[in-house]
Motif scaffolding. Structure first.
Motif, PDB file in Angstrom:
ATOM      1  N   ASP A 176       1.437 -24.781 -64.766  1.00 41.26           N
ATOM      2  CA  ASP A 176       2.313 -25.403 -65.772  1.00 41.26           C
ATOM      3  C   ASP A 176       3.309 -24.374 -66.289  1.00 41.26           C
ATOM      4  N   SER A 177       4.527 -24.827 -66.597  1.00 48.17           N
ATOM      5  CA  SER A 177       5.538 -23.873 -67.059  1.00 48.17           C
ATOM      6  C   SER A 177       6.670 -24.584 -67.791  1.00 48.17           C
ATOM      7  N   ILE A 178       7.221 -23.881 -68.793  1.00 46.73           N
ATOM      8  CA  ILE A 178       8.474 -24.282 -69.438  1.00 46.73           C
ATOM      9  C   ILE A 178       9.311 -23.022 -69.575  1.00 46.73           C
ATOM     10  N   GLU A 185      19.022 -20.825 -61.137  1.00 48.90           N
ATOM     11  CA  GLU A 185      19.432 -21.911 -60.258  1.00 48.90           C
ATOM     12  C   GLU A 185      18.267 -22.848 -60.007  1.00 48.90           C
ATOM     13  N   GLN A 186      18.589 -24.063 -59.572  1.00 49.53           N
ATOM     14  CA  GLN A 186      17.555 -25.025 -59.228  1.00 49.53           C
ATOM     15  C   GLN A 186      17.012 -24.711 -57.831  1.00 49.53           C
ATOM     16  N   GLN A 187      15.703 -24.747 -57.699  1.00 50.68           N
ATOM     17  CA  GLN A 187      15.050 -24.612 -56.395  1.00 50.68           C
ATOM     18  C   GLN A 187      14.068 -25.766 -56.275  1.00 50.68           C
ATOM     19  N   ARG A 226       8.473 -18.064 -60.648  1.00 53.91           N
ATOM     20  CA  ARG A 226       9.131 -17.650 -59.406  1.00 53.91           C
ATOM     21  C   ARG A 226      10.268 -16.700 -59.715  1.00 53.91           C
ATOM     22  N   ASP A 227      10.950 -16.265 -58.676  1.00 58.77           N
ATOM     23  CA  ASP A 227      12.070 -15.334 -58.842  1.00 58.77           C
ATOM     24  C   ASP A 227      13.230 -16.024 -59.564  1.00 58.77           C
ATOM     25  N   PHE A 229       5.800 -15.294 -67.685  1.00 60.16           N
ATOM     26  CA  PHE A 229       6.152 -14.867 -66.332  1.00 60.16           C
ATOM     27  C   PHE A 229       7.634 -14.505 -66.283  1.00 60.16           C
ATOM     28  N   VAL A 230       7.931 -13.350 -65.659  1.00 60.71           N
ATOM     29  CA  VAL A 230       9.301 -12.887 -65.461  1.00 60.71           C
ATOM     30  C   VAL A 230       9.504 -12.668 -63.970  1.00 60.71           C
ATOM     31  N   ASN A 231      10.407 -13.442 -63.381  1.00 65.99           N
ATOM     32  CA  ASN A 231      10.652 -13.368 -61.936  1.00 65.99           C
ATOM     33  C   ASN A 231       9.354 -13.521 -61.143  1.00 65.99           C
ATOM     34  N   GLY A 232       8.459 -14.393 -61.619  1.00 67.60           N
ATOM     35  CA  GLY A 232       7.219 -14.679 -60.913  1.00 67.60           C
ATOM     36  C   GLY A 232       6.071 -13.750 -61.233  1.00 67.60           C
TER      37      GLY A 232
END
Length: 446
Positions: free
Chosen positions: A335-337, A342-344, A352-353, A365-368
Motif C-alpha cells: 500500500d502507498s500514497i 511520471e506515471q508507470q 519504486r524509482d 520509501f524514497v526511490n523504492g
C-alpha cells in the motif's frame, strides 16, 4: 538664401524636455495613487456609516422586542396574581356563605316562632290552652339557646399584595449592563491563501479581553450573498474545499465567548479566490470509484490492482499536498500514497524509482528504498502531508550523481520525516498517486 531646417533642441533643452516628461508622468502616477486612496477612504467611510446604521437598527429592534416581551411577561404575572386573589377570595367566602345561610334560616325560624307565640298568647283562654302547649313544645324542640359560631375578623383572611421594590433595582442594574457596542468585531480574517481547488482561511483574535471558545466560518460566492457555515470549532484556520477556480468568494468569521451561547458579531468579510485547479484522480480505473469532484478515491472490490494516479501533474514545489484517509481497509505492505515524477502503469505500488511515498503502516520509501525513519501507521481520519522545495538547480556534487534535489517533508499524526530527494532531471510539477491491495480504503486529496 533658401530656407533651411530649424535646428533641434540642444543637449540642455533635450534634458529639460526629458525631465519635464518624467515630471508629468510622476504627477500622473501621483494623481492615480491619490485617487485610489480617495476610493479607499470612501470605502472606509461607507463601512463605518453602514455598520453604524445596521447597529442602530439591531439595537432598536432588540430593545423593542425586549420591551414587548417584558410587557407580556408583566401582564402574564399580573393576571396570575389576580387569579390567585380571586381563588383565595372565593375559597375564604364559601364557609361564610354557608354560615350566612344557616343564620338566615335561624332568623326566619325565630321570626315565625315569634308570630306563632304571639298568636298563641293573644288567643289563650281556658279552653284554648292546647295552642300554648303546642307552641311551647315546638320552641323547646328548636333549641333557642343554640347559636352558630361566627368567625372573628382575625380568623378570616385579609388579602394583601407583597411587592418587593428590589426587583426594580435588580432589573435596572441588569438593563444598564445589557448590551455593548464595539468599534470592531473580536475576530478578523487574517489571511486567505489559495490552494488547488480551495482556499486556506486564517483568522485571529483582535480583542484582548475576549476569550473565545469556538469559531464559526462562513463563505459564499460574491454574487450570491447567501452565506453558509463551512466550519465550527476551536481552530484558527481551515481549508475551504470545492472552490471553483478564478471565482471570487466572500469569507467571514465570528466567535463564541467562553461559557456563552450567543455568537459575536461577524468580522469584516474578505474576498478571496484561487487560480489553482483542484487536484483530481484520473478517472476510468476499474479498481477505484471516484466522487463527483474526483478528489475522493475509494478502493472497490474489483480484482484490478495497480497505482491510481492524478489526472495531471498538478502538484508544484512550495505547495502542501494533503491525503486524508476517510476510511481504512485491510493492510498490505505494498500500500502507498505519495508523489512521483511520471506515471508507470505497470507498477502495483509507488515503492519504486522516481517516487516518494508512505505505506499504510507508516514506512517511508524514497526511490523504492525504505528509510530508517518511520511515521505512525495511518488510521481513519489521518492526514498525511507532503511539502517540497527545491534545494539546488545546478549539477550536484554529491555522490548520488543527481542534478536536481528536492527537500521533502512528510508529516502524519504530529510526526514528520525530512529528507532530500535526488532526481536526475529538473521537475517542475509532480503526479500524486495511491495504491491499495484490499477494498475499503477511501482517500481525499487536496
Amino acid at each position: 538664401m533658401g530656407g533651411g531646417m530649424e535646428p533641434g533642441p540642444g543637449p540642455a533643452e533635450g534634458l529639460l524636455l526629458q525631465e519635464a516628461r518624467e515630471s508629468v508622468e510622476a504627477a500622473r502616477t501621483y494623481g492615480r495613487e491619490l485617487r485610489q486612496r480617495l476610493k479607499g477612504l470612501h470605502l472606509a467611510r461607507r463601512q463605518i456609516q453602514e455598520s453604524a446604521a445596521l447597529t442602530r437598527d439591531v439595537l432598536e429592534q432588540h430593545f423593542n422586542d425586549l420591551k414587548g416581551t417584558l410587557r407580556k411577561l408583566l401582564d402574564e404575572r399580573l393576571v396570575s396574581l389576580l387569579q390567585e386573589v380571586g381563588a383565595i377570595e372565593q375559597e375564604s367566602i364559601r364557609p361564610l356563605d354557608e354560615c350566612q345561610k344557616l343564620i338566615e334560616h335561624g332568623v326566619s325560624t325565630a321570626d315565625e316562632l315569634v308570630r306563632e307565640g304571639e298568636n298563641a298568647i293573644h288567643g289563650a283562654t281556658g279552653e284554648n290552652s292546647d295552642k300554648l302547649c303546642s307552641f311551647t313544645k315546638k320552641a323547646l324542640h328548636i333549641q333557642l339557646d343554640s347559636l352558630p359560631e361566627v368567625p372573628t375578623l382575625v380568623d378570616v383572611p385579609c388579602l394583601s399584595a407583597q411587592l418587593d421594590d428590589s426587583l426594580l433595582t435588580i432589573v435596572k442594574s441588569e438593563i444598564f449592563k445589557h448590551g455593548t457596542v464595539a468599534s470592531r468585531p473580536p475576530v478578523q480574517i487574517e489571511e486567505l491563501i489559495e490552494k488547488p481547488g480551495g482556499i486556506l482561511v486564517r483568522w485571529c483574535k483582535v480583542d484582548d479581553d475576549f476569550i473565545p471558545q469556538d469559531y464559526r466560518l462562513q463563505y459564499c460566492k460574491s454574487n450570491a450573498n447567501h452565506f453558509e457555515d463551512v466550519y465550527v470549532g476551536s481552530e484558527t484556520e481551515f481549508i475551504v474545499l470545492h472552490i471553483d477556480p478564478n471565482v471570487d468568494y466572500q469569507f467571514r468569521v465570528c466567535a463564541r465567548g467562553d461559557g456563552r451561547q450567543e455568537w459575536s458579531p461577524w468580522s469584516v468579510s474578505q474576498i478571496g479566490r484561487t487560480t489553482l485547479v483542484p487536484h483530481e484522480w484520473a478517472p476510468g480505473f476499474d479498481g477505484y470509484s471516484l466522487s463527483s469532484r474526483r478528489n475522493i478515491a475509494l478502493r472497490n472490490d474489483s480484482q484490478s490492482g495497480g497505482v491510481l494516479y492524478s489526472k495531471a501533474p498538478t502538484y508544484y514545489c512550495g505547495q502542501t499536498l494533503t491525503f486524508r484517509i476517510e476510511t481504512v481497509g485491510p493492510l498490505d505492505k505494498k500500500d502507498s500514497i505519495g508523489v512521483c515524477v511520471e506515471q508507470q502503469n505497470g507498477c502495483d505500488s509507488l515503492q519504486r524509482d522516481k517516487a516518494v511515498c508512505v505505506s499504510t503502516n507508516g514506512a517511508v520509501f524514497v526511490n523504492g528504498k525504505e528509510m530508517t525513519n518511520q511515521l505512525p501507521a495511518v488510521t481513519s481520519g489521518s492526514a498525511v502531508t507532503f511539502d517540497m522545495e527545491a534545494v539546488n538547480l545546478g549539477p550536484s556534487n554529491n555522490n548520488e550523481g543527481g542534478n536536481f534535489k528536492l527537500r521533502v517533508t512528510i508529516s502524519s499524526n504530529n510526526r514528520e520525516v525530512v529528507f532530500d530527494w535526488v532526481l536526475d532531471q529538473c521537475c517542475g510539477s509532480l503526479y500524486f498517486g495511491c495504491s491499495f491491495s484490499y477494498p475499503g480504503w477511501k482517500v481525499l486529496v487536496f
